[in-house]
Design an enzyme around this catalytic site. Sequence first.
Site, short mmCIF file in Angstrom:
data_model
loop_
_atom_site.label_atom_id
_atom_site.label_comp_id
_atom_site.label_asym_id
_atom_site.label_seq_id
_atom_site.Cartn_x
_atom_site.Cartn_y
_atom_site.Cartn_z
CD GLU A 97 -17.77 -50.59 42.19
OE1 GLU A 97 -16.72 -50.03 41.86
OE2 GLU A 97 -18.40 -51.80 41.48
CB SER A 99 -29.93 -23.57 4.73
OG SER A 99 -29.14 -23.88 3.76
#
Length: 536
Positions: free
Chosen positions: A8, A284
């Site tokens: 990294e 609903s």
Amino acid sequence: KYAFIAIEDVRFYSHFGVDFRGIARALYRNIMKRSVAEGASTITQQLARNLYLTPQKSLKRKIEEAILAIQIEREYSKEEILNMYLNLIYLGEGAHGVEAASYTYFHKKAKDLTLEESATLAALTKSPSRLSPYKNPAKAAERRNVVLKRMYDADFINKRDYQKAVQAPIALASLKAYEKKTGYFIEYVKQVLEEYVENPQEIYTTGFNIRTTINLQMTEYAYEAIDKGIQGYRKRHPKVKHPPEVALVAMEVKTGDIKVLIGGRDFSVSPYNRAVQAKRQPGSAFKPIIYLAALEQGYTPDDLLMDAPVSFTNPYTGVVWQPKNYRNEYHGNVTLRRALELSLNTATVRLLNSVGVENVINLAKQLHIDSKFEPNLSLSLGTTEIAPLDLAAAYATFARGGYYLPPVAIKAVATIDGEEKYREEPTEEPVVSPEAASRLVDIMQGVIRSGTARSAASMPYILAGKTGTTDDFRDAWFIGFSPNLLCAVWIGYDKRTNLGNKESGATAALPIWIDFMSKALTHYPKEYFPQPMAEY
């Protein structure tokens, strides 16, 4: 540590948060390959992004990321930065941080990992799902060997150790089903944990022991029910390539404890938590709040409503709105009870008009529904978008006799040394009268006995609930509860595409609810809903 640094940010210990040499190298390689083949974010920049920024790719975000990285380097040592990064990074299969990932993949503590196991975890940073050794062992091994080569090139390991490690097979621990399927709940715990800790940074540096409310057995029941429900959907729609997503929340009525929190079919594929983050139209399923407001105003379950075609004209635009019932069926004069049992739209619109839109919105807010309500009569059709967890907590208030409790995921927080930082102490908040809540629950039992959810009527429990369907079949819901346990199920597509004709709450969501509750309710005694004390 060196495995992650090698792959990294190999110059981690020598830069000040931003690596200009790394940026130049990545830019050169990307130009040569005519694509974005390599990134240039340092570990500190990645930490800044994960803590403070969104993952959206833009020049503005990259500049903010660099500025924050430099500030982080000024405030913290390299070891503190690396520690935060390794505790925060997502490494697939629901594992956040290297300690969790070490246990998930190898059933070891991070300090006990071998060289090749360390490289396997570091390899996951590029794409935790695609490179998972459980899903794609060949690609995982290939990427692991890239990490090992980077470690060797950086003189972190010698040639003998490198050659031995690249030849080693990836030996994984068995992936227990519950470990794979708790990702949504764990991510939610991480989000709410910051509310209970004085210094949120300690979450990623010091660490805590956290006692949660999750029930692993019920989580298994839920995933089994979801899988079965999706199979049923595929049978009804054999040409559909991608099935819809499902969110499921189960909580104990009396405590508010969240027993199951599932925000999608597979966390490792899509960590987006639809149970908490996705606000959708409840259709609903919003109606019980309107009926509760009416009952609180003095209406009774036997009062009559007119169920017939109706139209309203907007006085400002002149636009005519004509709500319709499902299948265009109308019943004339019906009781308030029957109107909710059958989920009659035109009767509900008239009731909302009588009760008052603002009164219903105020009640919804008292129920802690965090949504932007538009003050118009379309509220009766559930057009305001609501998160499933919010609606579940509102329904639990009905079941509890009118008292609201916030959903609970964390029971206690302590330091690693055992010092208690937080203990949950629930406080009930009265929202509506016990009489109104009791009458609503009585009506909602009728929804299951003889209404839109009657396919659940054969279950040997005291149950109440409500279906929810949007008029374009984009969202299907069922929320139902016993005196002890509530479950909310939502099914739909992220892109808000149509589920298919007649994919109502009763068709798409209710079967999942029935399958889950049939198993989960065996953990609780059979009881009746609380009745309000008689006045003398």
